[in-house]
Design a protein around this motif. Structure first.
Motif, PDB file in Angstrom:
ATOM      1  N   PHE A 194     -14.330  -5.993  33.254  1.00  0.00           N
ATOM      2  CA  PHE A 194     -13.498  -5.958  34.389  1.00  0.00           C
ATOM      3  C   PHE A 194     -12.306  -4.939  35.029  1.00  0.00           C
ATOM      4  O   PHE A 194     -12.613  -4.262  34.391  1.00  0.00           O
ATOM      5  CB  PHE A 194     -12.508  -7.313  34.398  1.00  0.00           C
ATOM      6  N   GLN A 195     -11.844  -4.937  35.677  1.00  0.00           N
ATOM      7  CA  GLN A 195     -11.260  -3.637  35.815  1.00  0.00           C
ATOM      8  C   GLN A 195      -9.892  -4.301  36.711  1.00  0.00           C
ATOM      9  O   GLN A 195      -9.984  -5.127  37.287  1.00  0.00           O
ATOM     10  CB  GLN A 195     -11.879  -2.832  36.642  1.00  0.00           C
ATOM     11  N   THR A 196      -8.376  -2.986  35.904  1.00  0.00           N
ATOM     12  CA  THR A 196      -7.669  -3.090  36.792  1.00  0.00           C
ATOM     13  C   THR A 196      -7.270  -1.671  37.114  1.00  0.00           C
ATOM     14  O   THR A 196      -8.225  -0.650  37.739  1.00  0.00           O
ATOM     15  CB  THR A 196      -6.705  -3.451  36.060  1.00  0.00           C
ATOM     16  N   HIS A 197      -6.464  -1.785  37.991  1.00  0.00           N
ATOM     17  CA  HIS A 197      -5.535  -0.511  38.347  1.00  0.00           C
ATOM     18  C   HIS A 197      -5.941   0.486  37.567  1.00  0.00           C
ATOM     19  O   HIS A 197      -6.352   1.857  37.924  1.00  0.00           O
ATOM     20  CB  HIS A 197      -4.047  -0.415  38.866  1.00  0.00           C
ATOM     21  N   THR A 198      -5.595   0.198  36.628  1.00  0.00           N
ATOM     22  CA  THR A 198      -5.641   1.637  35.026  1.00  0.00           C
ATOM     23  C   THR A 198      -6.313   1.428  34.057  1.00  0.00           C
ATOM     24  O   THR A 198      -7.211   2.452  33.258  1.00  0.00           O
ATOM     25  CB  THR A 198      -4.155   1.783  34.343  1.00  0.00           C
ATOM     26  N   VAL A 199      -8.007   0.280  33.791  1.00  0.00           N
ATOM     27  CA  VAL A 199      -8.225   0.111  33.073  1.00  0.00           C
ATOM     28  C   VAL A 199      -9.400  -0.186  33.805  1.00  0.00           C
ATOM     29  O   VAL A 199      -9.574  -1.236  34.028  1.00  0.00           O
ATOM     30  CB  VAL A 199      -7.814  -0.657  32.201  1.00  0.00           C
ATOM     31  N   ILE A 200     -10.788  -0.066  32.985  1.00  0.00           N
ATOM     32  CA  ILE A 200     -12.260  -1.084  32.844  1.00  0.00           C
ATOM     33  C   ILE A 200     -12.018  -1.580  31.086  1.00  0.00           C
ATOM     34  O   ILE A 200     -12.328  -1.346  30.253  1.00  0.00           O
ATOM     35  CB  ILE A 200     -13.305  -0.011  32.951  1.00  0.00           C
ATOM     36  N   ASN A 201     -12.564  -2.954  31.531  1.00  0.00           N
ATOM     37  CA  ASN A 201     -13.241  -3.837  30.235  1.00  0.00           C
ATOM     38  C   ASN A 201     -13.895  -3.775  30.330  1.00  0.00           C
ATOM     39  O   ASN A 201     -14.497  -4.957  30.855  1.00  0.00           O
ATOM     40  CB  ASN A 201     -11.910  -4.927  30.189  1.00  0.00           C
ATOM     41  N   LEU A 202     -14.843  -3.448  28.791  1.00  0.00           N
ATOM     42  CA  LEU A 202     -16.104  -3.833  28.776  1.00  0.00           C
ATOM     43  C   LEU A 202     -16.494  -4.818  27.793  1.00  0.00           C
ATOM     44  O   LEU A 202     -15.492  -5.660  27.003  1.00  0.00           O
ATOM     45  CB  LEU A 202     -16.591  -2.681  28.042  1.00  0.00           C
ATOM     46  N   VAL A 246     -13.188   7.653  32.147  1.00  0.00           N
ATOM     47  CA  VAL A 246     -12.362   7.777  31.762  1.00  0.00           C
ATOM     48  C   VAL A 246     -11.421   8.358  30.335  1.00  0.00           C
ATOM     49  O   VAL A 246     -12.385   9.646  29.804  1.00  0.00           O
ATOM     50  CB  VAL A 246     -12.368   6.385  30.787  1.00  0.00           C
ATOM     51  N   SER A 247     -10.612   7.798  29.660  1.00  0.00           N
ATOM     52  CA  SER A 247      -9.848   9.117  29.329  1.00  0.00           C
ATOM     53  C   SER A 247     -10.936   9.051  27.186  1.00  0.00           C
ATOM     54  O   SER A 247     -11.455   8.049  27.555  1.00  0.00           O
ATOM     55  CB  SER A 247      -8.272   8.027  28.378  1.00  0.00           C
ATOM     56  N   HIS A 248     -10.255   9.089  25.998  1.00  0.00           N
ATOM     57  CA  HIS A 248     -10.992   9.510  25.160  1.00  0.00           C
ATOM     58  C   HIS A 248     -10.788   8.389  24.560  1.00  0.00           C
ATOM     59  O   HIS A 248     -11.397   7.755  23.905  1.00  0.00           O
ATOM     60  CB  HIS A 248     -10.109  10.760  24.376  1.00  0.00           C
ATOM     61  N   GLU A 249      -9.104   7.595  24.103  1.00  0.00           N
ATOM     62  CA  GLU A 249      -8.893   6.700  23.997  1.00  0.00           C
ATOM     63  C   GLU A 249      -9.582   5.264  24.371  1.00  0.00           C
ATOM     64  O   GLU A 249      -9.507   5.014  25.950  1.00  0.00           O
ATOM     65  CB  GLU A 249      -6.687   7.046  23.822  1.00  0.00           C
ATOM     66  N   PHE A 250      -9.570   4.393  23.305  1.00  0.00           N
ATOM     67  CA  PHE A 250     -10.057   3.653  24.135  1.00  0.00           C
ATOM     68  C   PHE A 250      -9.289   1.983  22.756  1.00  0.00           C
ATOM     69  O   PHE A 250      -8.743   2.559  21.818  1.00  0.00           O
ATOM     70  CB  PHE A 250     -11.889   3.594  24.016  1.00  0.00           C
ATOM     71  N   GLU A 251      -9.371   0.828  23.124  1.00  0.00           N
ATOM     72  CA  GLU A 251      -9.118   0.194  22.679  1.00  0.00           C
ATOM     73  C   GLU A 251      -9.804  -1.396  22.221  1.00  0.00           C
ATOM     74  O   GLU A 251     -10.677  -1.970  23.081  1.00  0.00           O
ATOM     75  CB  GLU A 251      -7.548  -0.585  22.722  1.00  0.00           C
ATOM     76  N   VAL A 252      -9.921  -1.822  21.477  1.00  0.00           N
ATOM     77  CA  VAL A 252     -10.837  -3.106  20.480  1.00  0.00           C
ATOM     78  C   VAL A 252     -10.094  -4.188  20.290  1.00  0.00           C
ATOM     79  O   VAL A 252      -9.272  -4.518  19.562  1.00  0.00           O
ATOM     80  CB  VAL A 252     -11.738  -2.820  19.710  1.00  0.00           C
ATOM     81  N   ARG A 253     -10.426  -5.241  21.642  1.00  0.00           N
ATOM     82  CA  ARG A 253      -9.808  -6.669  21.221  1.00  0.00           C
ATOM     83  C   ARG A 253     -10.836  -7.471  21.183  1.00  0.00           C
ATOM     84  O   ARG A 253     -11.989  -8.123  21.167  1.00  0.00           O
ATOM     85  CB  ARG A 253      -8.917  -6.982  22.255  1.00  0.00           C
ATOM     86  N   VAL A 254     -10.421  -7.940  19.955  1.00  0.00           N
ATOM     87  CA  VAL A 254     -11.261 -10.061  19.524  1.00  0.00           C
ATOM     88  C   VAL A 254     -10.692 -11.103  19.637  1.00  0.00           C
ATOM     89  O   VAL A 254      -9.217 -10.597  18.757  1.00  0.00           O
ATOM     90  CB  VAL A 254     -12.260  -9.471  18.469  1.00  0.00           C
ATOM     91  N   GLY A 255     -10.930 -11.766  20.346  1.00  0.00           N
ATOM     92  CA  GLY A 255     -10.427 -12.986  20.129  1.00  0.00           C
ATOM     93  C   GLY A 255     -11.078 -13.934  20.430  1.00  0.00           C
ATOM     94  O   GLY A 255     -12.051 -13.629  21.703  1.00  0.00           O
ATOM     95  N   GLY A 256     -10.449 -15.260  20.287  1.00  0.00           N
ATOM     96  CA  GLY A 256     -10.747 -16.918  21.519  1.00  0.00           C
ATOM     97  C   GLY A 256     -11.675 -17.479  21.098  1.00  0.00           C
ATOM     98  O   GLY A 256     -12.294 -17.215  19.991  1.00  0.00           O
ATOM     99  N   SER A 257     -12.307 -18.550  21.347  1.00  0.00           N
ATOM    100  CA  SER A 257     -13.314 -19.466  20.818  1.00  0.00           C
ATOM    101  C   SER A 257     -14.208 -19.712  20.796  1.00  0.00           C
ATOM    102  O   SER A 257     -14.887 -19.899  20.188  1.00  0.00           O
ATOM    103  CB  SER A 257     -12.700 -20.932  21.261  1.00  0.00           C
ATOM    104  N   GLY A 259     -15.716 -15.983  20.946  1.00  0.00           N
ATOM    105  CA  GLY A 259     -15.798 -14.953  20.318  1.00  0.00           C
ATOM    106  C   GLY A 259     -15.670 -13.929  20.627  1.00  0.00           C
ATOM    107  O   GLY A 259     -16.703 -13.106  21.220  1.00  0.00           O
ATOM    108  N   LYS A 260     -14.671 -13.289  22.494  1.00  0.00           N
ATOM    109  CA  LYS A 260     -14.621 -11.942  23.276  1.00  0.00           C
ATOM    110  C   LYS A 260     -14.366 -11.004  22.544  1.00  0.00           C
ATOM    111  O   LYS A 260     -13.230 -10.912  21.539  1.00  0.00           O
ATOM    112  CB  LYS A 260     -14.075 -12.960  24.619  1.00  0.00           C
ATOM    113  N   VAL A 261     -15.125  -9.631  23.250  1.00  0.00           N
ATOM    114  CA  VAL A 261     -15.196  -8.995  22.549  1.00  0.00           C
ATOM    115  C   VAL A 261     -14.561  -7.557  23.356  1.00  0.00           C
ATOM    116  O   VAL A 261     -15.197  -8.202  24.142  1.00  0.00           O
ATOM    117  CB  VAL A 261     -15.800  -7.908  21.948  1.00  0.00           C
ATOM    118  N   ASP A 262     -13.395  -7.551  23.844  1.00  0.00           N
ATOM    119  CA  ASP A 262     -12.617  -6.913  24.801  1.00  0.00           C
ATOM    120  C   ASP A 262     -12.647  -5.224  24.372  1.00  0.00           C
ATOM    121  O   ASP A 262     -12.119  -4.693  23.478  1.00  0.00           O
ATOM    122  CB  ASP A 262     -11.768  -6.708  25.556  1.00  0.00           C
ATOM    123  N   ILE A 263     -13.576  -4.303  25.047  1.00  0.00           N
ATOM    124  CA  ILE A 263     -13.059  -2.533  24.652  1.00  0.00           C
ATOM    125  C   ILE A 263     -12.670  -2.350  25.952  1.00  0.00           C
ATOM    126  O   ILE A 263     -12.936  -2.014  27.156  1.00  0.00           O
ATOM    127  CB  ILE A 263     -14.954  -2.179  24.713  1.00  0.00           C
TER     128      ILE A 263
END
Length: 540
Positions: A194-202, A246-257, A259-263
């Motif tokens: 998915f994408q927003t104006h500033t983020v690509i979400n894998l 994309v920028s060097h930095e990224f964020e890892v999020r995990v959650g939801g029933s 087990g969704k992983v968002d990069i």
């Protein structure tokens, strides 16, 4: 493989996670690793084929199953292991278990990390085939190379296409000599973006509610991103070359029933809409058993070395930038020497023996090592200057979430039996159990007082845990002033120290140490009535 435990306690064998080279049989003088290397360079015909490579059928292979005539097939190649018998650290009997047959399965269970092609290159007889054997040209089967073509990655939605690129990345193309992948017994994870104006979400929908950030590895090199999700005993891979920067930095999020992983990746050009996320690279979309995953290395930097005892040290390794490399509890990593000839497994320990101090996972790896003067890798690690690099693998292991839950949440008592550096997997196990207000008893076996690591730190942890933690030191060669427990692991000692196991009070036990210690411990626990569901052994 034959069981190392009695029928009442069938604990599965796993690769050594302690990096303890003493999990082996004593070798005769002149039979060390360096002696084997010298023999390989002597010009002797170790394969016994006078330089000719053969096609070997299973029927022909089976004829060579005697101690003085032993051939073995490993990943499609056949080796004459007869001259290696006296050099094998696990002993001749262990090597003979694979003689006259395809021993790939046995090898992967115990020695997957060993570079057998380098170790046995002078013993190569030829390849394992089903057809009638015939003589081959000497150049037919070059070692360490494969003529296989890179397989096409599965095309995904959102305009992902099969790459035709030379992007610099670590390929996960599998050699045709590797055993077929084990099919997944679990629902296959799903990938999207998915994408927003500033983020690509894998996004990866793992379909496993117990997914955590500690089970997600991310390797990012400029436009190439690789995500490896450890889902129970399976791994799922996302491997892409991104369409835009994309920028060097990224964020890892995990959650939801599910087990969704968002990069979350930051677009360098904000406000620009991507029509596609990029190209898939080899290995993208693979969902396979963790034991079938190719071992992959990254270069980490030694940022600190701290002496713990007279012959043990703590090494702190920093992972590369744009990398998230956590190691799940009970898992280990492989360290590979600069020459790439020596590989050993080590289990990371916690950054601190404290219930309140928790380092953010994924940036550093803490290793507790014992240095052996005649060791294959530890002298190299001991001499490694700070700021030097060392290759570290992605996590490997078989310690399941169910076992972790039983040890740290379900059981009322956790008992950890460790000898020497067998302490390493226990450190990260005890901390979550103590945070869950469980009773933990560490039985730590060493030779002398000087061999006890972190004695004061464990005493501080006992106090911090309000005595939920109990530490019993057992010395086999304690000095005359030693007032603690003496001896070695035996039934009388365990009967005295183990808590009562009942419906009101359940106990989970873990063992780790030299092979003989662990095998004896397994047998004793079986004699005391503990079942395999109540135990886990980290075996070498």
């Amino acid at each position: 493989m034959s069981s190392l435990s009695p029928p009442s306690l069938a604990v599965p064998s796993t690769g050594s996670a302690t990096g303890n080279p003493r999990n082996k049989t004593a070798l005769k003088p002149g039979r060390s690793l360096m002696d084997w290397v010298k023999l390989g360079h002597s010009g002797a015909d170790l394969a016994g084929t006078k330089g000719t490579l053969l096609d070997v059928t299973p029927q022909e292979l089976a004829k060579h199953s005697k101690r003085n005539d032993a051939w073995m097939a490993l990943k499609g190649k056949v080796y004459n292991v007869t001259p290696y018998m006296e050099f094998h650290p696990g002993g001749e009997e262990e090597l003979m278990r694979g003689a006259g047959q395809d021993a790939t399965h046995l090898f992967n269970e115990v020695h997957k990390w060993v570079n057998f092609e380098g170790m046995l290159q002078k013993c190569l007889v030829g390849r394992l085939v089903e057809s009638r054997p015939f003589f081959l040209k000497p150049s037919f089967l070059p070692l360490g190379r494969s003529s296989s073509k890179t397989h096409n990655a599965t095309e995904q939605k959102n305009s992902l296409s099969v790459p035709n690129t030379n992007a610099q990345t670590v390929s996960s193309t599998r050699s045709p000599l590797v055993s077929p992948l084990t099919p997944s017994p679990l629902p296959s994870p799903k990938y999207d973006w998915f994408q927003t104006h500033t983020v690509i979400n894998l996004a990866v929908y793992t379909r496993w509610k117990h997914m955590t950030r500690e089970r997600v590895v991310v390797l990012k090199r400029e436009a190439v991103v690789k995500v490896v999700c450890y889902i129970q005993d399976m791994v799922y891979v996302v491997h892409l070359e991104l369409d835009k920067a994309v920028s060097h930095e990224f964020e890892v999020r995990v959650g939801g029933s599910v087990g969704k992983v968002d990069i979350l990746l930051q677009k360098q050009e904000t406000g620009v809409r991507w029509s596609r996320v990029g190209k898939t690279l080899p290995g993208h979309g693979e969902h396979l058993k963790g034991k079938d995953m190719e071992i992959e290395y990254v270069e980490c930097t030694l940022v600190r070395r701290e002496a713990i005892t007279h012959n043990t040290s703590l090494l702190v390794l920093q992972v590369p930038e744009q990398t998230h490399l956590p190691v799940p509890v009970g898992y280990h990593v492989y360290l590979r020497s600069p020459s790439k000839e020596i590989v050993k497994p080590y289990t990371p320990v916690a950054s601190a023996l404290s219930l309140t101090s928790q380092e953010e996972p994924g940036r550093h790896i803490h290793l507790f090592i014992k240095v052996y003067s005649d060791g294959a890798l530890t002298p190299i690690l001991d001499a490694l200057p700070v700021s030097s690099t060392i290759e570290v693998s992605l996590p490997q292991g078989t310690f399941s979430h169910d076992q972790l839950t039983a040890a740290t949440t379900t059981a009322s008592h956790l008992v950890l039996l460790a000898a020497g550096t067998g302490l390493t997997p226990m450190v990260k196990l005890m901390l979550p159990a103590l945070r869950n207000k469980k009773n933990v008893h560490l039985l730590l076996f060493n030779k002398t007082e000087n061999d006890i690591p972190w004695k004061q730190e464990f005493e501080n942890l006992v106090e911090e845990s309000s005595s939920l933690l109990k530490v019993s030191h057992v010395l086999s060669e304690g000095s005359s002033s030693w007032t603690g427990l003496r001896g070695r692991i035996d039934k009388t000692l365990l009967e005295k120290l183990l808590p009562e196991n009942s419906q009101q009070q359940t106990t989970y036990l873990c063992l780790c140490g030299p092979t003989e210690f662990t095998k004896l411990g397994i047998s004793l626990l079986g004699d005391l009535g503990y079942s395999s569901d109540a135990c886990h052994a980290f075996l070498g």
